[in-house]
Design an enzyme around this catalytic site. Sequence first.
Site, PDB file in Angstrom:
ATOM      1  N   ASN A 460       0.835  -1.193   0.000  1.00  0.00           N
ATOM      2  CA  ASN A 460       0.000   0.000   0.000  1.00  0.00           C
ATOM      3  C   ASN A 460       0.873   1.246   0.000  1.00  0.00           C
ATOM      4  O   ASN A 460       2.030   1.220   0.420  1.00  0.00           O
ATOM      5  CB  ASN A 460      -0.932   0.025   1.215  1.00  0.00           C
ATOM      6  N   CYS A 461       0.322   2.342  -0.501  1.00  0.00           N
ATOM      7  CA  CYS A 461       0.950   3.645  -0.348  1.00  0.00           C
ATOM      8  C   CYS A 461       0.104   4.421   0.648  1.00  0.00           C
ATOM      9  O   CYS A 461      -0.536   3.836   1.526  1.00  0.00           O
ATOM     10  CB  CYS A 461       1.095   4.362  -1.686  1.00  0.00           C
ATOM     11  N   TYR A 462       0.041   5.711   0.525  1.00  0.00           N
ATOM     12  CA  TYR A 462      -0.634   6.539   1.521  1.00  0.00           C
ATOM     13  C   TYR A 462      -2.138   6.314   1.556  1.00  0.00           C
ATOM     14  O   TYR A 462      -2.757   6.296   2.606  1.00  0.00           O
ATOM     15  CB  TYR A 462      -0.326   8.004   1.219  1.00  0.00           C
ATOM     16  N   ARG A 464      -3.781   4.068  -1.102  1.00  0.00           N
ATOM     17  CA  ARG A 464      -4.216   3.021  -2.029  1.00  0.00           C
ATOM     18  C   ARG A 464      -3.638   1.658  -1.659  1.00  0.00           C
ATOM     19  O   ARG A 464      -2.480   1.544  -1.270  1.00  0.00           O
ATOM     20  CB  ARG A 464      -3.761   3.345  -3.455  1.00  0.00           C
TER      21      ARG A 464
END
Length: 514
Positions: A460-462, A464
């Site tokens: 995951n990113c921030y 998504r």
Amino acid sequence: MKSAVNALQNFGKSLYGPVLILPIVGLFIAFGNVLGNGNLAEYLPFLGHSSIQHTGVLIAKSAVSVLANLALVFGVGIPIGLAAKDKGYAALIGLVTFIVFINAMNVTLQLQGELAPADQMRAAGQSMVLGVQVLEMGVFAGILTGALSGYLYNRYSGVQFSGAMAIYSGHCFVAIIMLPVSMLLGVVMSELWPFAQHGISALALAIKGAGAFGVAIYGFLERILVPTGLHHLVYTPFLYTELGGTADVCGSVYQGARNIYFAEMACPSVHQLSSTVVWDARGISKMFGLPAAALAMYMTAKPERKAAAKAILIPAALTSMLVGVTEPLEFSFLFVAPLLFGVHAVLTGIGMMLFYLLGVHAIGANGIIDFILYNLPLGTEKSNWPMYIAVGLVMSVIYFLVFRFLIRRFDMKTPGRESDDQETKLYSKQEYQAKGSNDGLGEAIIEGLGGRANIEVVDNCYTRLRVTVRDVSVINEPRLKSTGAKGVIKQGNNVQVVYGLHVKKMREAVETFL
């Protein structure tokens, strides 16, 4: 084409770990600057005490040290992002690779008699990295070694031997490969990097030569690529490499817009932030543009749906304005009115162009919280933050008028304007907050992703959930949206499921059921 998109997606994702750490470093620099800033002591006398001043200097200068070792941060962070499993071992391989690489380059330069004297290093394009004199590659050294380490780790970490050779299996086998590869890379880059330096310098000069137009294009690309997840590839080189400028700050050379202004914040002899700060003025749309767009969407909502629209638009607008997280709001109109997203990208570029033309040198990469912490302690001379706000207010008016006109003119189905049989929502904030138990959530997300057998890598990113799948055609978007997803983006074999700030809970729920 498909494999290229997959590679770019994975590489962009891998940059996110190091990039997320650095604003934290900036906050510590800002906090140290608050305590150690003599100007503020005129208004808050207790800040003038020597112990507080010394504490501030300690915090700021200690945090700045991260910038001097930024290549190492990327060299270790990128393999973590790229590794499909055992990320800790991947980070270790990245560290070893980086150390061997810089020392191999140093030995090569030494054998060739090309190591410059200390007072001539900068002119010769050389610098000290971890106490080793090498060619000045900046963060590119970490990106290069990190990407190579991550790629080879994924390819060879599964190799297993039997018998007496079993000890050389897995990450040990990767180390066996990486040591000679990193040595060879150090030798090769000793020969090639001077040419790359000339190319980068020429590109930087071309971008600067484009003036305001170049800044506008940069701002447009940074926003228009958000749905693809490739926007990191636009801003990262400008923030952390010489594309974003090079400056001597308090006796040390820094490359990249963000590195430069972080160092300038902690340097008392700097009286005005460098103009390169414009490359990180991406907060123009976050603090001013998108909240005004949200107001336009609320004003154009159907009377009977205004209350429902307000309930979802206000939290999304505040998230953008306060902390600079834009996706909850951007995805509220991206899929139903893509024209608005294109206009949003254009207006972002225009706003940054205005900063350039008006000589604004305030720090504004994210939201109001960062803006206040970074700029106010610096004063209006070092950071002309009132001009940033003035330009931002002008852009707010433009955003509001343009969005309101386009929504009405083309009858766009933004929140509050849906058909009678559709619900007004951002795909339910309550659904993705997942308070309390996550029972069934991970299983539902896995089902939407096509089942366990279809999932290769989950990260995951921030905001998504980023998943590499075997077959993108079996993705069940309605099922994913029922779990609180605000959007599903497919690029090659990469799927991005937009959840918002609580995405980490979603990833953990998925990992629990995998």
